[in-house]
Design a protein around this motif. Structure first.
Motif, PDB file in Angstrom:
ATOM      1  N   MET A  57      -7.732 -12.277  10.720  1.00 34.14           N
ATOM      2  CA  MET A  57      -6.814 -12.303   9.252  1.00 34.14           C
ATOM      3  C   MET A  57      -6.963 -10.973   8.122  1.00 34.14           C
ATOM      4  O   MET A  57      -8.384 -11.204   8.662  1.00 34.14           O
ATOM      5  N   LEU A  58      -6.019 -10.023   8.228  1.00 31.94           N
ATOM      6  CA  LEU A  58      -6.168  -8.769   7.507  1.00 31.94           C
ATOM      7  C   LEU A  58      -6.052  -9.609   6.131  1.00 31.94           C
ATOM      8  O   LEU A  58      -5.798 -10.368   5.808  1.00 31.94           O
ATOM      9  N   LEU A 101       3.800 -14.608   4.679  1.00 32.59           N
ATOM     10  CA  LEU A 101       4.773 -13.624   5.705  1.00 32.59           C
ATOM     11  C   LEU A 101       3.604 -13.527   6.473  1.00 32.59           C
ATOM     12  O   LEU A 101       4.077 -12.270   7.420  1.00 32.59           O
ATOM     13  N   HIS A 102       2.355 -13.657   6.738  1.00 31.08           N
ATOM     14  CA  HIS A 102       1.848 -12.959   7.633  1.00 31.08           C
ATOM     15  C   HIS A 102       1.100 -14.333   9.154  1.00 31.08           C
ATOM     16  O   HIS A 102       1.270 -13.512  10.097  1.00 31.08           O
ATOM     17  N   GLN A 162       3.386 -15.662  12.157  1.00 30.88           N
ATOM     18  CA  GLN A 162       4.350 -15.181  12.768  1.00 30.88           C
ATOM     19  C   GLN A 162       6.694 -15.079  12.725  1.00 30.88           C
ATOM     20  O   GLN A 162       7.257 -14.712  12.041  1.00 30.88           O
ATOM     21  N   LEU A 163       6.371 -16.662  12.630  1.00 25.68           N
ATOM     22  CA  LEU A 163       7.861 -16.918  12.760  1.00 25.68           C
ATOM     23  C   LEU A 163       8.133 -16.453  11.332  1.00 25.68           C
ATOM     24  O   LEU A 163       9.853 -16.169  10.782  1.00 25.68           O
ATOM     25  N   LEU A 195       7.901 -14.256   8.956  1.00 27.12           N
ATOM     26  CA  LEU A 195       8.227 -13.000   9.028  1.00 27.12           C
ATOM     27  C   LEU A 195       9.225 -12.025  10.020  1.00 27.12           C
ATOM     28  O   LEU A 195       9.618 -11.375   9.810  1.00 27.12           O
ATOM     29  N   GLY A 196       9.749 -12.873  11.159  1.00 25.48           N
ATOM     30  CA  GLY A 196      10.146 -13.044  12.035  1.00 25.48           C
ATOM     31  C   GLY A 196      11.525 -12.831  11.056  1.00 25.48           C
ATOM     32  O   GLY A 196      12.760 -12.110  11.450  1.00 25.48           O
ATOM     33  N   SER A 244      11.840 -10.862   8.873  1.00 26.66           N
ATOM     34  CA  SER A 244      12.753  -8.438   8.850  1.00 26.66           C
ATOM     35  C   SER A 244      13.699  -9.154   9.528  1.00 26.66           C
ATOM     36  O   SER A 244      14.745  -8.195   9.283  1.00 26.66           O
ATOM     37  N   PHE A 248       7.870  -8.461   1.323  1.00 27.95           N
ATOM     38  CA  PHE A 248       8.096  -8.030   2.464  1.00 27.95           C
ATOM     39  C   PHE A 248       7.682  -6.392   2.264  1.00 27.95           C
ATOM     40  O   PHE A 248       7.255  -5.318   3.371  1.00 27.95           O
ATOM     41  N   TYR A 256       4.804  -5.554   2.080  1.00 25.50           N
ATOM     42  CA  TYR A 256       4.250  -6.495   2.964  1.00 25.50           C
ATOM     43  C   TYR A 256       3.807  -4.990   4.143  1.00 25.50           C
ATOM     44  O   TYR A 256       2.167  -4.898   5.186  1.00 25.50           O
ATOM     45  N   VAL A 257       5.056  -4.729   4.367  1.00 22.02           N
ATOM     46  CA  VAL A 257       4.592  -3.273   5.557  1.00 22.02           C
ATOM     47  C   VAL A 257       3.945  -2.297   5.176  1.00 22.02           C
ATOM     48  O   VAL A 257       2.760  -2.006   5.917  1.00 22.02           O
ATOM     49  N   LEU A 285       0.418  -2.817   5.505  1.00 25.01           N
ATOM     50  CA  LEU A 285      -0.198  -2.613   7.262  1.00 25.01           C
ATOM     51  C   LEU A 285      -0.471  -1.848   7.517  1.00 25.01           C
ATOM     52  O   LEU A 285      -1.038  -1.757   8.352  1.00 25.01           O
TER      53      LEU A 285
END
Lengths: 187, 93
Positions: free
Chosen positions: B1-2, B9-10, B12-13, B15-16, B19, B81, B84-85, B88
């Motif tokens: 994990m970063l 948000l990390h 996946q669901l 985040l989906g 998005s 969001f 977060y991006v 990343l």
């Protein structure tokens, strides 16, 4: 970092899934296109080939019918659609603004007369379909817009009202009806 | 994990869902469920978490007799969001 790349890729994939079917708006182009086309030609026929005292009658009748059908279709579509995209929102804003501008221009009919107002309507069709074509990335709408603008330019130099009726029928055929059918067939 | 990444948000669901809501004006529960390939139970839990964090707003209504849950991203959600991006991207560059 592989994990970061994976997450970014996932975000892109999810966003890509929202690019849905764009042909839903074609029904509105076809509805208004055919109604305006029919109203213009009926007006032309009643004016030139009959002694009927109100040759313009098709306009209020067919445009009121159009408004009722457009509201019904709009409600049905919004009930059935499970998502409102940014494109949907832009198009609604554009055509709401278009409708208000059309109404404002129609108010000028008494002062300016139909031979000046009709070309303004044709130019307005061009604006609406040009921007819609840009938003939807659909060239036929933009080509149709250019045709509507040419009809408008020609119209500004026509003193005869019946020429305006033929021009507005041509403008709506090129900017709404043909692109509307092409858009519908994209489904 | 970063490190330093928003844990909300990390997943996946979540985040989906975020998005998709970044890309559209609003979407209903069934749409989000289909696009993310999630189960109804799971996505409902995740939507709840995002709503509690004020990342999304959820409106419950009815379409005929069936319940309708409409989700929309909030300003706070958009900022989260984007942050977060950007995080990343900074890991990649």
């Amino acid at each position: 970092m592989k994990e970061a790349e994976k997450q970014l890729q996932y975000i892109e994939e999810m966003i890509a899934t929202t690019k849905g079917n764009l042909s839903g708006g074609s029904i509105h182009f076809l509805l208004w296109g055919w109604l305006v086309f029919a109203a213009a030609l009926l007006n032309y026929i009643l004016l030139n080939y009959t002694d009927y005292s109100s040759p313009w009658i098709a306009w209020p009748v067919l445009m009121s019918l159009g408004a009722v059908l457009a509201i019904y279709l709009g409600r049905k579509q919004s009930k059935e659609s499970r998502v409102v995209t940014k494109i949907d929102k832009m198009l609604v804003q554009l055509w709401a603004g278009f409708g208000i501008t059309l109404f404002v221009v129609l108010l000028a009919m008494g002062a300016m007369g139909p031979t000046k107002v009709y070309p303004m309507l044709m130019a307005l069709y061009g604006l609406g379909t040009f921007v819609s074509g840009g938003i939807l990335n659909f060239k036929p709408l933009q080509i149709g817009a250019v045709a509507a603008w040419i009809c408008a330019i020609v119209g500004f130099y026509q003193e005869q009202f019946d020429s305006q009726l033929i021009l507005i029928a041509a403008a709506i055929l090129f900017s709404y009806i043909i692109p509307g059918h092409l858009l519908a067939s994209k489904k | 994990m970063l490190k330093d990444l928003d844990p909300l948000l990390h997943s996946q669901l979540r985040l989906g869902v975020m998005s998709i809501l970044m890309a559209v004006e609003q979407a209903d529960f069934t749409y989000l469920k289909e696009k993310t390939n999630a189960t109804a139970g799971n996505i409902s839990v995740q939507i709840d978490k995002l709503e509690k964090a004020n990342y999304i707003s959820v409106e419950k209504s009815f379409r005929g007799k069936r319940p309708l849950t409409t989700c929309k991203i909030t300003k706070k959600g958009i900022t989260a969001f984007e942050t977060y991006v950007n995080h990343l991207k900074s890991y990649i560059n």
